[in-house]
Design a protein around this motif. Sequence first.
Motif, PDB file in Angstrom:
ATOM      1  N   LEU B  22       7.376  77.290 104.228  1.00 10.17           N
ATOM      2  CA  LEU B  22       7.423  75.843 104.001  1.00 10.17           C
ATOM      3  C   LEU B  22       8.354  75.490 102.843  1.00 10.17           C
ATOM      4  O   LEU B  22       9.081  74.499 102.900  1.00 10.17           O
ATOM      5  CB  LEU B  22       6.012  75.304 103.697  1.00 10.17           C
ATOM      6  CG  LEU B  22       5.069  75.126 104.883  1.00 10.17           C
ATOM      7  CD1 LEU B  22       3.711  74.630 104.415  1.00 10.17           C
ATOM      8  CD2 LEU B  22       5.653  74.157 105.916  1.00 10.17           C
ATOM      9  N   ALA B  23       8.332  76.322 101.798  1.00  3.98           N
ATOM     10  CA  ALA B  23       9.194  76.063 100.640  1.00  3.98           C
ATOM     11  C   ALA B  23      10.663  76.134 101.038  1.00  3.98           C
ATOM     12  O   ALA B  23      11.462  75.254 100.689  1.00  3.98           O
ATOM     13  CB  ALA B  23       8.886  77.079  99.546  1.00  3.98           C
ATOM     14  N   ALA B  24      11.022  77.177 101.794  1.00  4.67           N
ATOM     15  CA  ALA B  24      12.406  77.339 102.227  1.00  4.67           C
ATOM     16  C   ALA B  24      12.799  76.219 103.197  1.00  4.67           C
ATOM     17  O   ALA B  24      13.917  75.694 103.140  1.00  4.67           O
ATOM     18  CB  ALA B  24      12.581  78.706 102.890  1.00  4.67           C
ATOM     19  N   LEU B  25      11.861  75.846 104.047  1.00  3.23           N
ATOM     20  CA  LEU B  25      12.124  74.760 105.009  1.00  3.23           C
ATOM     21  C   LEU B  25      12.415  73.454 104.259  1.00  3.23           C
ATOM     22  O   LEU B  25      13.367  72.731 104.566  1.00  3.23           O
ATOM     23  CB  LEU B  25      10.906  74.605 105.932  1.00  3.23           C
ATOM     24  CG  LEU B  25      10.945  73.466 106.941  1.00  3.23           C
ATOM     25  CD1 LEU B  25      12.019  73.716 107.999  1.00  3.23           C
ATOM     26  CD2 LEU B  25       9.584  73.298 107.639  1.00  3.23           C
ATOM     27  N   TRP B  26      11.584  73.173 103.247  1.00  4.39           N
ATOM     28  CA  TRP B  26      11.759  71.932 102.481  1.00  4.39           C
ATOM     29  C   TRP B  26      13.112  71.949 101.763  1.00  4.39           C
ATOM     30  O   TRP B  26      13.812  70.933 101.722  1.00  4.39           O
ATOM     31  CB  TRP B  26      10.593  71.765 101.499  1.00  4.39           C
ATOM     32  CG  TRP B  26      10.600  70.499 100.689  1.00  4.39           C
ATOM     33  CD1 TRP B  26      10.595  70.389  99.337  1.00  4.39           C
ATOM     34  CD2 TRP B  26      10.585  69.144 101.176  1.00  4.39           C
ATOM     35  NE1 TRP B  26      10.575  69.078  98.937  1.00  4.39           N
ATOM     36  CE2 TRP B  26      10.570  68.286 100.056  1.00  4.39           C
ATOM     37  CE3 TRP B  26      10.591  68.577 102.452  1.00  4.39           C
ATOM     38  CZ2 TRP B  26      10.552  66.897 100.160  1.00  4.39           C
ATOM     39  CZ3 TRP B  26      10.577  67.175 102.559  1.00  4.39           C
ATOM     40  CH2 TRP B  26      10.557  66.361 101.431  1.00  4.39           C
ATOM     41  N   HIS B  27      13.482  73.099 101.232  1.00  3.94           N
ATOM     42  CA  HIS B  27      14.779  73.194 100.559  1.00  3.94           C
ATOM     43  C   HIS B  27      15.909  72.891 101.545  1.00  3.94           C
ATOM     44  O   HIS B  27      16.816  72.110 101.227  1.00  3.94           O
ATOM     45  CB  HIS B  27      14.982  74.589  99.951  1.00  3.94           C
ATOM     46  CG  HIS B  27      16.360  74.755  99.392  1.00  3.94           C
ATOM     47  ND1 HIS B  27      16.714  74.293  98.137  1.00  3.94           N
ATOM     48  CD2 HIS B  27      17.505  75.274  99.937  1.00  3.94           C
ATOM     49  CE1 HIS B  27      18.006  74.532  97.930  1.00  3.94           C
ATOM     50  NE2 HIS B  27      18.495  75.136  99.007  1.00  3.94           N
ATOM     51  N   VAL B  28      15.847  73.494 102.707  1.00  3.52           N
ATOM     52  CA  VAL B  28      16.946  73.333 103.675  1.00  3.52           C
ATOM     53  C   VAL B  28      17.062  71.876 104.134  1.00  3.52           C
ATOM     54  O   VAL B  28      18.159  71.322 104.198  1.00  3.52           O
ATOM     55  CB  VAL B  28      16.769  74.303 104.873  1.00  3.52           C
ATOM     56  CG1 VAL B  28      17.690  73.938 106.033  1.00  3.52           C
ATOM     57  CG2 VAL B  28      17.038  75.736 104.432  1.00  3.52           C
ATOM     58  N   VAL B  29      15.941  71.249 104.417  1.00  2.00           N
ATOM     59  CA  VAL B  29      16.027  69.868 104.928  1.00  2.00           C
ATOM     60  C   VAL B  29      16.432  68.890 103.824  1.00  2.00           C
ATOM     61  O   VAL B  29      17.079  67.871 104.087  1.00  2.00           O
ATOM     62  CB  VAL B  29      14.714  69.409 105.629  1.00  2.00           C
ATOM     63  CG1 VAL B  29      14.386  70.305 106.794  1.00  2.00           C
ATOM     64  CG2 VAL B  29      13.550  69.300 104.664  1.00  2.00           C
ATOM     65  N   VAL B  30      16.066  69.183 102.575  1.00  2.00           N
ATOM     66  CA  VAL B  30      16.412  68.283 101.468  1.00  2.00           C
ATOM     67  C   VAL B  30      17.863  68.506 101.023  1.00  2.00           C
ATOM     68  O   VAL B  30      18.604  67.557 100.779  1.00  2.00           O
ATOM     69  CB  VAL B  30      15.450  68.491 100.271  1.00  2.00           C
ATOM     70  CG1 VAL B  30      15.929  67.750  99.039  1.00  2.00           C
ATOM     71  CG2 VAL B  30      14.053  68.027 100.627  1.00  2.00           C
ATOM     72  N   SER B  31      18.266  69.776 100.938  1.00  2.00           N
ATOM     73  CA  SER B  31      19.581  70.090 100.365  1.00  2.00           C
ATOM     74  C   SER B  31      20.733  69.776 101.315  1.00  2.00           C
ATOM     75  O   SER B  31      21.848  69.497 100.870  1.00  2.00           O
ATOM     76  CB  SER B  31      19.646  71.566  99.978  1.00  2.00           C
ATOM     77  OG  SER B  31      19.635  72.371 101.150  1.00  2.00           O
ATOM     78  N   GLY B  32      20.491  69.850 102.604  1.00  2.00           N
ATOM     79  CA  GLY B  32      21.576  69.654 103.571  1.00  2.00           C
ATOM     80  C   GLY B  32      22.606  70.763 103.509  1.00  2.00           C
ATOM     81  O   GLY B  32      23.748  70.584 103.930  1.00  2.00           O
ATOM     82  N   GLU B  33      22.211  71.925 102.975  1.00  3.88           N
ATOM     83  CA  GLU B  33      23.175  73.023 102.805  1.00  3.88           C
ATOM     84  C   GLU B  33      23.544  73.714 104.121  1.00  3.88           C
ATOM     85  O   GLU B  33      24.554  74.392 104.186  1.00  3.88           O
ATOM     86  CB  GLU B  33      22.578  74.084 101.857  1.00  3.88           C
ATOM     87  CG  GLU B  33      22.551  73.663 100.406  1.00  3.88           C
ATOM     88  CD  GLU B  33      21.842  74.687  99.510  1.00  3.88           C
ATOM     89  OE1 GLU B  33      21.846  74.470  98.295  1.00  3.88           O
ATOM     90  OE2 GLU B  33      21.269  75.670 100.033  1.00  3.88           O
ATOM     91  N   VAL B  34      22.705  73.566 105.127  1.00  2.92           N
ATOM     92  CA  VAL B  34      22.942  74.321 106.375  1.00  2.92           C
ATOM     93  C   VAL B  34      23.374  73.352 107.482  1.00  2.92           C
ATOM     94  O   VAL B  34      22.620  72.448 107.855  1.00  2.92           O
ATOM     95  CB  VAL B  34      21.670  75.090 106.800  1.00  2.92           C
ATOM     96  CG1 VAL B  34      21.925  75.907 108.061  1.00  2.92           C
ATOM     97  CG2 VAL B  34      21.179  75.985 105.673  1.00  2.92           C
ATOM     98  N   ASP B  35      24.564  73.587 107.991  1.00  2.00           N
ATOM     99  CA  ASP B  35      25.065  72.737 109.075  1.00  2.00           C
ATOM    100  C   ASP B  35      24.190  72.890 110.315  1.00  2.00           C
ATOM    101  O   ASP B  35      23.799  74.001 110.666  1.00  2.00           O
ATOM    102  CB  ASP B  35      26.501  73.130 109.450  1.00  2.00           C
ATOM    103  CG  ASP B  35      27.480  72.718 108.370  1.00  2.00           C
ATOM    104  OD1 ASP B  35      27.110  71.848 107.548  1.00  2.00           O
ATOM    105  OD2 ASP B  35      28.588  73.284 108.325  1.00  2.00           O
TER     106      ASP B  35
END
Lengths: 338, 300
Positions: B22-35
């Motif tokens: 969940l922590a990694a998921l939240w980071h990815v959706v918030v940061s927009g780092e992954v196309d």
Amino acid sequence: MPAEETQKNSKISEEAPTNAASDALNEDVMKDSAKTVDNEVKGESIDLHTGKALTAQEAYRITAARQVQLLMIAGAVGSGKTTLIASIFHCFQRGPFANYLFAGSDTLLGFDQRCYLARTASGRSTADTDRTIPGTEHLLLHVRIRASNLSSPAKDVLISDLSGEHFEAAKDSVSECRCLSLIQRADHFILLVDGEKLVEPERRQGAKNEAVMVLRSCLDAGQLGQRSLVDVLFSKWDLVDTSENKPENLAFVENVEVSIKEQFEPHVGRLRFFKVAARRAKGDFPIGYGLAEPFVSWVSDTSDKTLPTNIKLHEPSGISEFDRYFKRTLPLLFTKEG
Amino acid sequence: MTTPQSRQFLIGLPAAGKTTFLAALWHVVVSGEVDGALKLERLEGDKKYLNKIRDLWSNVKPLDRTNPGSEMVVSMLLKHPSENTVTEVIFPDLSGESFTSQWTHRKMKRNHADLVREAVGGLLLIHPETVIPEALIPETEGIIESIRSEMQSGRHTGMKESQTVAVDTNQDLVEMGWKPEKAPTQIQLVDILQFVATLNAKRPIRLGAVVSAWDCITDTISPKAWVEKYLPLLSQYLTTNSEVFYAEFYGVSAQGGKLEDADALRKKSRPSDRIRVIMNDLSESHDITIPVRWIMKPLA
């Protein structure tokens, strides 16, 4: 009606479990655990199905809903009945077994209890099986299986885990035998002859006599008959195969087989013999040795296959739709009127 | 217009990696780092918990274990990258002990039962290093005998936990009583899935089976093949119940490695580059939203 209420009779119930006290297997563990949770989530939790072996009444939920194969495992105390059941489950824990896949079980906790003493987690250095306590009403293990090629729907199988004392009483008394009403309903009667006793000259005649007398009593009590599918399993075959006097022991096994055949083959629908080592104690026998072949027929053959063809019913005129359906399903039973 | 909701369950025994996921998921959706990943549409509600676990995760620090008393339901308003749809995805972050308790005590918290009933799908997390195998005595006689003789001669130097299983030096092979929590992982997980199947009437239920901490797995093996090999009972159950659970398998390393290697992991400037998601064709991605997108997908 609230959703929970509709499930009162299904696998999940809002009521506190009422049968916990009657399950003799590791009752204390369950009691202590339940107490802790009750304190934690008082009134805030729902009860899930118990997971333990089922009483006949609890099994009704399954038998009423679906076609079920009932396997009656019979044999003297210590002949390996529970080990056989645990072994089938051990096999499924390793992958497909006898061309069947595991598809679920309402009694996983019951299986786990029965497997425990064979696991290193038990801390034991030699495998064992917990004795089935006489008198427990929780005597049916449930497993759902499906053909490996998924060509047909899953099948439900109930396996009885009656204590050996029941069969010891049954061999001595026809009226005791009549009390074992599950035998009549069983699709397969599986009688274990203790291989450990067969290799001991001072015990082997007793093992033979026990098997013969159980069959005699079941026949005389009307529990077995022309439609019954009977398998005799020489259990703990690893001990016979690795015994010092192997040729002599094999000859004795042959003698038991011939004797049982002569006495009972004409009186039952089918009589077969298998050599199994559900869980080896000696030698190099895999878990569930010899079980795959009979297992296939236990889960697929029903006693209808051996329905005698010489009983003919007259087809009455003006028969109902139900009778017509019956006739289509069992054409061999009908002859033309007149 | 009300935003559609997608309620999901998140199943895992203790230390299965649910909170890390969940922590990694939240980071990815918030940061927009992954196309191509799901993105946060906007912040709504209290995100203190998600922000806290994200900070710990991104700094490669140990995440607090979720205790039965500190369980959370987290929601994320997410935008699908290609479909431009916005969905509120809701996950309960329950402790692993809650799931163990379902198996051992045969009870489920009423609020969790409600979440399971309403879920359209969910994730099942399995940590390869915490799997309890079914080790049978007849097949480990050699190991046990050698431990016994080494113990007697004082030469026992310790073994891997999975090998020693219950050979506790304090108990020295004494008989120990059965406890349901000692049951092999695959038996526990099958029963927990059976609870879900009984409570949730939707058919099929989408299930993402996630083998977490994939960095521990050194074999070249697909996630599905790994489950078949190490959890065959679970694998058979999912195969034979495809009308109940529509399952897809993923390998996920949310942290990217072990916490002992934190210094090396911190060297990556974008924390999402640590994430590895392995599909069944063994292709890899940093997009941890792939399993989530799959369980959110409406059934045809």
